[in-house]
Design a protein around this motif. Structure first.
Motif, PDB file in Angstrom:
ATOM      1  N   ALA A  22     -58.521  20.370 -19.975  1.00 37.19           N
ATOM      2  CA  ALA A  22     -57.129  20.750 -19.709  1.00 37.19           C
ATOM      3  C   ALA A  22     -56.219  20.324 -20.863  1.00 37.19           C
ATOM      4  O   ALA A  22     -55.349  21.094 -21.299  1.00 37.19           O
ATOM      5  N   LEU A  23     -56.412  19.109 -21.357  1.00 32.14           N
ATOM      6  CA  LEU A  23     -55.597  18.612 -22.469  1.00 32.14           C
ATOM      7  C   LEU A  23     -55.820  19.442 -23.730  1.00 32.14           C
ATOM      8  O   LEU A  23     -54.873  19.787 -24.441  1.00 32.14           O
ATOM      9  N   SER A  55     -54.540   7.016 -17.193  1.00 28.05           N
ATOM     10  CA  SER A  55     -53.090   7.237 -17.216  1.00 28.05           C
ATOM     11  C   SER A  55     -52.759   8.705 -17.476  1.00 28.05           C
ATOM     12  O   SER A  55     -51.863   9.267 -16.833  1.00 28.05           O
ATOM     13  N   LEU A  56     -53.473   9.324 -18.388  1.00 25.67           N
ATOM     14  CA  LEU A  56     -53.248  10.750 -18.642  1.00 25.67           C
ATOM     15  C   LEU A  56     -53.563  11.574 -17.402  1.00 25.67           C
ATOM     16  O   LEU A  56     -52.863  12.547 -17.099  1.00 25.67           O
ATOM     17  N   ASN A  57     -54.598  11.179 -16.672  1.00 29.01           N
ATOM     18  CA  ASN A  57     -54.931  11.881 -15.440  1.00 29.01           C
ATOM     19  C   ASN A  57     -53.823  11.717 -14.397  1.00 29.01           C
ATOM     20  O   ASN A  57     -53.493  12.656 -13.675  1.00 29.01           O
ATOM     21  N   GLU A  58     -53.236  10.522 -14.331  1.00 31.95           N
ATOM     22  CA  GLU A  58     -52.106  10.300 -13.419  1.00 31.95           C
ATOM     23  C   GLU A  58     -50.927  11.193 -13.804  1.00 31.95           C
ATOM     24  O   GLU A  58     -50.255  11.755 -12.940  1.00 31.95           O
ATOM     25  N   ASP A  67     -48.967  16.423 -23.045  1.00 30.22           N
ATOM     26  CA  ASP A  67     -49.407  17.040 -24.293  1.00 30.22           C
ATOM     27  C   ASP A  67     -49.016  16.110 -25.437  1.00 30.22           C
ATOM     28  O   ASP A  67     -48.135  15.261 -25.300  1.00 30.22           O
ATOM     29  N   VAL A  68     -49.660  16.298 -26.567  1.00 32.88           N
ATOM     30  CA  VAL A  68     -49.352  15.516 -27.766  1.00 32.88           C
ATOM     31  C   VAL A  68     -48.043  16.028 -28.349  1.00 32.88           C
ATOM     32  O   VAL A  68     -47.878  17.232 -28.564  1.00 32.88           O
TER      33      VAL A  68
END
Length: 191
Positions: A22-23, A55-58, A67-68
């Motif tokens: 996804a990322l 944390s990204l999943n949260e 996103d970056v």
């Protein structure tokens, strides 16, 4: 003895792979947010810092669409930020912080922005970070987002939030204990 937080903050291999896909798809679809950066380098950082995936999943599961949005050369860190068009749906109707939450006598919200961000392992955006994000594209056209509030304002019971209307970023104040269905918060994470 294993810490229970370590167990609950660990993503399964399947979930990690799903999140990475996804990322990567979001990164490739939105190159205007990170001109000159390459996914392979971001992927290498994520592989070396797998604890940040939780944390990204949260951020992802609460509707933030992380996103970056930048790269800090001095610290060698990629900066992820919530890039959902509106304030993340799973983080709305919250007051500013724990003190504000506890001060409410009636109709308390379920949580506060600062408590949620801390639990997720992310940081609320500062006003400056919010304005930089808005230069990438327009966010919060119908919602608003709490931003980090200077202690002098917070000591007086206030808190700050921002939104984008009429092609302009606005900074407002409100009682820190206020909460609205259209106000949430955006966070950032360095990897």
């Amino acid at each position: 003895m294993t810490n229970i937080n370590e167990i609950s903050n660990e993503l399964s291999l399947e979930k990690r792979e799903e999140l990475i896909r996804a990322l990567m798809a979001r990164f490739e679809k939105n190159m205007h947010r990170h001109k000159g950066l390459e996914w392979a380098n971001v992927q290498a950082k994520l592989d070396a810092n797998t604890e940040k995936l939780w944390s990204l999943n949260e951020m992802e599961t609460t509707g933030g669409e992380p996103d970056v949005v930048g790269y800090d050369e001095k610290k060698d860190e990629y900066i992820f930020c919530d890039c959902s068009v509106e304030s993340p749906k799973g983080r709305r109707s919250v007051c500013y912080d724990r003190e504000a939450l506890e001060s409410r006598k009636k109709h308390k919200p379920e949580n506060s922005a600062m408590d949620m961000a801390n639990a997720m392992g992310i940081e609320l955006l500062t006003e400056e970070q919010y304005r930089v994000l808005q230069k990438l594209e327009s966010f919060d056209l119908k919602t608003s987002s709490w931003v980090q509030t200077p202690s002098a304002i917070r000591k007086l019971g206030g808190a700050l939030f921002c939104d984008c209307r009429f092609g302009h970023v606005f900074l407002y104040h409100n009682g820190a204990d206020s909460y609205y269905g259209a106000r949430g918060f955006r966070g950032s994470l360095r990897v």
